[in-house]
Enzyme design. Structure first.
Site, PDB file in Angstrom:
ATOM      1  N   HIS A  75       2.972   3.659  -8.803  1.00 23.57           N
ATOM      2  CA  HIS A  75       2.791   2.243  -9.146  1.00 23.57           C
ATOM      3  C   HIS A  75       4.038   1.688  -9.825  1.00 23.57           C
ATOM      4  O   HIS A  75       4.458   0.568  -9.568  1.00 23.57           O
ATOM      5  CB  HIS A  75       1.575   2.060 -10.060  1.00 23.57           C
ATOM      6  CG  HIS A  75       0.276   2.433  -9.409  1.00 23.57           C
ATOM      7  ND1 HIS A  75      -0.041   2.058  -8.119  1.00 23.57           N
ATOM      8  CD2 HIS A  75      -0.789   3.152  -9.851  1.00 23.57           C
ATOM      9  CE1 HIS A  75      -1.244   2.525  -7.811  1.00 23.57           C
ATOM     10  NE2 HIS A  75      -1.716   3.202  -8.834  1.00 23.57           N
ATOM     11  N   GLU A 130       1.289 -13.966  11.920  1.00 18.85           N
ATOM     12  CA  GLU A 130       1.809 -12.782  12.611  1.00 18.85           C
ATOM     13  C   GLU A 130       1.679 -11.582  11.679  1.00 18.85           C
ATOM     14  O   GLU A 130       2.003 -11.684  10.485  1.00 18.85           O
ATOM     15  CB  GLU A 130       3.301 -12.976  12.960  1.00 18.85           C
ATOM     16  CG  GLU A 130       3.569 -14.059  13.969  1.00 18.85           C
ATOM     17  CD  GLU A 130       3.205 -13.656  15.394  1.00 18.85           C
ATOM     18  OE1 GLU A 130       3.123 -12.444  15.683  1.00 18.85           O
ATOM     19  OE2 GLU A 130       3.008 -14.568  16.217  1.00 18.85           O
ATOM     20  N   ARG A 184      -5.443  -2.768   8.642  1.00 17.65           N
ATOM     21  CA  ARG A 184      -6.607  -3.632   8.382  1.00 17.65           C
ATOM     22  C   ARG A 184      -6.280  -4.617   7.267  1.00 17.65           C
ATOM     23  O   ARG A 184      -5.262  -4.490   6.600  1.00 17.65           O
ATOM     24  CB  ARG A 184      -7.829  -2.793   8.034  1.00 17.65           C
ATOM     25  CG  ARG A 184      -7.602  -1.733   7.009  1.00 17.65           C
ATOM     26  CD  ARG A 184      -8.871  -0.884   6.848  1.00 17.65           C
ATOM     27  NE  ARG A 184      -8.582   0.519   6.664  1.00 17.65           N
ATOM     28  CZ  ARG A 184      -8.157   1.070   5.529  1.00 17.65           C
ATOM     29  NH1 ARG A 184      -8.002   0.342   4.456  1.00 17.65           N
ATOM     30  NH2 ARG A 184      -7.901   2.348   5.454  1.00 17.65           N
ATOM     31  N   LEU A 185      -7.185  -5.585   7.053  1.00 17.15           N
ATOM     32  CA  LEU A 185      -6.893  -6.663   6.098  1.00 17.15           C
ATOM     33  C   LEU A 185      -7.432  -6.383   4.700  1.00 17.15           C
ATOM     34  O   LEU A 185      -6.960  -6.988   3.725  1.00 17.15           O
ATOM     35  CB  LEU A 185      -7.470  -7.996   6.598  1.00 17.15           C
ATOM     36  CG  LEU A 185      -6.701  -8.641   7.755  1.00 17.15           C
ATOM     37  CD1 LEU A 185      -7.313  -9.983   8.112  1.00 17.15           C
ATOM     38  CD2 LEU A 185      -5.226  -8.807   7.407  1.00 17.15           C
ATOM     39  N   LEU A 233      11.517 -20.011  -4.956  1.00 21.30           N
ATOM     40  CA  LEU A 233      10.412 -19.199  -4.434  1.00 21.30           C
ATOM     41  C   LEU A 233       9.172 -19.249  -5.334  1.00 21.30           C
ATOM     42  O   LEU A 233       9.285 -19.136  -6.553  1.00 21.30           O
ATOM     43  CB  LEU A 233      10.877 -17.733  -4.320  1.00 21.30           C
ATOM     44  CG  LEU A 233       9.806 -16.716  -3.909  1.00 21.30           C
ATOM     45  CD1 LEU A 233       9.513 -16.826  -2.414  1.00 21.30           C
ATOM     46  CD2 LEU A 233      10.249 -15.293  -4.257  1.00 21.30           C
ATOM     47  N   ASP A 283       0.824  -1.202   0.000  1.00 22.80           N
ATOM     48  CA  ASP A 283       0.000   0.000   0.000  1.00 22.80           C
ATOM     49  C   ASP A 283       0.869   1.268   0.000  1.00 22.80           C
ATOM     50  O   ASP A 283       1.990   1.244   0.498  1.00 22.80           O
ATOM     51  CB  ASP A 283      -0.896  -0.042   1.246  1.00 22.80           C
ATOM     52  CG  ASP A 283      -2.159   0.780   1.089  1.00 22.80           C
ATOM     53  OD1 ASP A 283      -2.368   1.365   0.005  1.00 22.80           O
ATOM     54  OD2 ASP A 283      -2.933   0.834   2.058  1.00 22.80           O
ATOM     55  N   GLY A 284       0.339   2.366  -0.530  1.00 22.15           N
ATOM     56  CA  GLY A 284       0.984   3.673  -0.406  1.00 22.15           C
ATOM     57  C   GLY A 284       1.638   4.198  -1.671  1.00 22.15           C
ATOM     58  O   GLY A 284       2.350   5.206  -1.628  1.00 22.15           O
ATOM     59  N   ASN A 285       1.393   3.543  -2.795  1.00 18.97           N
ATOM     60  CA  ASN A 285       2.009   3.986  -4.055  1.00 18.97           C
ATOM     61  C   ASN A 285       1.469   5.343  -4.500  1.00 18.97           C
ATOM     62  O   ASN A 285       2.225   6.215  -4.913  1.00 18.97           O
ATOM     63  CB  ASN A 285       1.780   2.924  -5.132  1.00 18.97           C
ATOM     64  CG  ASN A 285       2.306   1.574  -4.693  1.00 18.97           C
ATOM     65  OD1 ASN A 285       3.491   1.353  -4.659  1.00 18.97           O
ATOM     66  ND2 ASN A 285       1.411   0.673  -4.306  1.00 18.97           N
ATOM     67  N   GLY A 286       0.145   5.497  -4.378  1.00 12.81           N
ATOM     68  CA  GLY A 286      -0.490   6.764  -4.746  1.00 12.81           C
ATOM     69  C   GLY A 286      -0.011   7.908  -3.849  1.00 12.81           C
ATOM     70  O   GLY A 286       0.283   9.009  -4.321  1.00 12.81           O
ATOM     71  N   ARG A 287       0.070   7.619  -2.550  1.00 13.28           N
ATOM     72  CA  ARG A 287       0.495   8.643  -1.591  1.00 13.28           C
ATOM     73  C   ARG A 287       1.956   9.045  -1.814  1.00 13.28           C
ATOM     74  O   ARG A 287       2.318  10.215  -1.702  1.00 13.28           O
ATOM     75  CB  ARG A 287       0.323   8.109  -0.159  1.00 13.28           C
ATOM     76  CG  ARG A 287      -0.184   9.169   0.803  1.00 13.28           C
ATOM     77  CD  ARG A 287      -0.560   8.594   2.139  1.00 13.28           C
ATOM     78  NE  ARG A 287      -1.424   7.428   2.046  1.00 13.28           N
ATOM     79  CZ  ARG A 287      -1.617   6.565   3.041  1.00 13.28           C
ATOM     80  NH1 ARG A 287      -0.984   6.743   4.199  1.00 13.28           N
ATOM     81  NH2 ARG A 287      -2.424   5.547   2.880  1.00 13.28           N
TER      82      ARG A 287
HETATM   83  C1  V0D Z   1       0.978  -1.650  -8.545  1.00 13.78           C
HETATM   84  C2  V0D Z   1       2.715  -2.127  -6.109  1.00 13.78           C
HETATM   85  C3  V0D Z   1       3.918  -6.245 -10.407  1.00 13.78           C
HETATM   86  C4  V0D Z   1       1.239  -2.387  -6.086  1.00 13.78           C
HETATM   87  C5  V0D Z   1       3.472  -2.970  -7.091  1.00 13.78           C
HETATM   88  C6  V0D Z   1      -2.216  -5.632 -12.192  1.00 13.78           C
HETATM   89  C7  V0D Z   1       0.386  -1.769  -7.174  1.00 13.78           C
HETATM   90  C8  V0D Z   1       3.257  -2.530  -8.516  1.00 13.78           C
HETATM   91  C9  V0D Z   1       2.804  -6.855 -10.953  1.00 13.78           C
HETATM   92  C10 V0D Z   1       2.756  -8.172 -11.577  1.00 13.78           C
HETATM   93  C11 V0D Z   1       1.446  -3.855  -9.650  1.00 13.78           C
HETATM   94  C12 V0D Z   1       1.596  -8.927 -11.577  1.00 13.78           C
HETATM   95  C13 V0D Z   1       1.560 -10.197 -12.149  1.00 13.78           C
HETATM   96  C14 V0D Z   1       2.692 -10.695 -12.721  1.00 13.78           C
HETATM   97  C15 V0D Z   1       3.851  -9.974 -12.737  1.00 13.78           C
HETATM   98  C16 V0D Z   1       3.896  -8.721 -12.165  1.00 13.78           C
HETATM   99  C17 V0D Z   1       1.751  -5.970 -10.701  1.00 13.78           C
HETATM  100  C18 V0D Z   1      -0.372  -5.057 -10.639  1.00 13.78           C
HETATM  101  C19 V0D Z   1       0.104  -3.964  -9.971  1.00 13.78           C
HETATM  102  C20 V0D Z   1      -1.833  -5.121 -10.931  1.00 13.78           C
HETATM  103  F1  V0D Z   1       2.673 -11.932 -13.278  1.00 13.78           F
HETATM  104  N1  V0D Z   1       3.596  -5.074  -9.869  1.00 13.78           N
HETATM  105  N2  V0D Z   1       2.269  -4.888 -10.052  1.00 13.78           N
HETATM  106  N3  V0D Z   1       0.444  -6.071 -11.002  1.00 13.78           N
HETATM  107  N4  V0D Z   1       1.892  -2.727  -8.958  1.00 13.78           N
END
Ligand code: V0D
Length: 257
Positions: free
Chosen positions: A54, A224, A211-212, A148, A37-41
């Site tokens: 993002h 945890e 929160r979840l 992983l 969380d917090g990319n927009g902020r």
């Molecule tokens: C934006 C921060 C990697 C959260 C991380 C579609 C929000 C960057 C992926 C990703 C997002 C997803 C699947 C995959 C490979 C990479 C990603 C989304 C948003 C939403 F197979 N970053 N990421 N997908 N953000």
């Protein structure tokens, strides 16, 4: 600070530098889940468009994946897009849906090289075709990998997942395929999208929300929780090691003594 706050607050935690070697002396959480969380902020603070946050957040995903793999964490589940996120402006949703392709076009060769396996949870039927195709290609090209498991939650919502499991079980019961006493916790867990993964040992949420938000409600029953005010694009290896270090200090009990 009040002592009672120490359990979930970590403003003082970074005074101590934690090393990989130090962490490896103790039990490493096998499955770590993160609400990024917090990319927009982060972007707003810099007068940048939300998309810039993002994009920066995507680079952090790469860093943390690499470290988790290095630590021999078995699974990392990342909340990338919730079922609620469709309510955002269309331009932002369109941008987000391009991130998997962007991420994979840069990093898939490295993931393959590092023996990382890509998986997803969530309702992928609602994703745009171009997004789904990129993700499916990555899953296919890494399916033999034994390191992983990098598990992206895409269009994921935990209540919908639980309802879907209930529907499947009700259908089986209706068809006389199962009896009532067969329905137990293990049976139920196997109907969830996280089937085959152990429940997370550690949940991290960045950006100060406690929160979840409909993430892994069933699976987090004994997990945890570790919260930080740090925004996801600012989250780094040291924060991740600190979260694991704190987890290792806690000593976990399953309702026992
Ligand atoms: C934006 C921060 C990697 C959260 C991380 C579609 C929000 C960057 C992926 C990703 C997002 C997803 C699947 C995959 C490979 C990479 C990603 C989304 C948003 C939403 F197979 N970053 N990421 N997908 N953000």
């Amino acid at each position: 600070m009040f002592n009672f706050m120490k359990k979930w607050t970590n403003s003082e935690q970074l005074n101590e530098t934690i090393t990989i070697e130090q962490i490896k002396q103790h039990e490493i959480p096998k499955h770590i889940a993160i609400i990024m969380d917090g990319n927009g902020r982060w972007a707003k603070k810099r007068s940048l468009p939300r998309m810039a946050g993002h994009h920066e957040g995507m680079k952090v995903v790469r860093k943390i994946t690499k470290l988790a793999n290095e630590l021999e964490v078995k699974a990392l589940t990342l909340y990338a897009f919730s079922t609620e996120n469709w309510k955002r402006p269309k331009t932002e949703v369109d941008y987000l849906m391009k991130l998997p392709e962007q991420f994979l076009s840069t990093f898939l060769p490295e993931l393959i090289e590092e023996n990382v396996r890509v998986q997803i949870v969530g309702d992928s039927s609602k994703l745009p075709n171009h997004t789904l195709q990129a993700v499916q290609k990555a899953m296919k090209e890494t399916e033999q990998n034994t390191g992983l498991i990098l598990n992206f939650a895409l269009n994921y919502g935990s209540r919908a997942e639980i309802i879907h499991a209930v529907q499947q079980i009700a259908q089986e019961y209706k068809e006389d395929a199962i009896s009532l006493d067969q329905i137990n916790e293990d049976y139920f867990s196997d109907k969830l999208m996280t089937k085959g993964l152990e429940d997370p040992d550690l949940l991290i949420r960045t950006s100060g929300e406690i929160r979840l938000s409909n993430f892994l409600l069933w699976q987090l029953a004994y997990t945890e929780f570790w919260f930080t005010d740090v925004l996801w694009p600012d989250f780094n290896e040291q924060h991740f090691l600190t979260a694991i270090h704190d987890y290792q200090q806690r000593g976990r009990r399953f309702g026992g003594i």
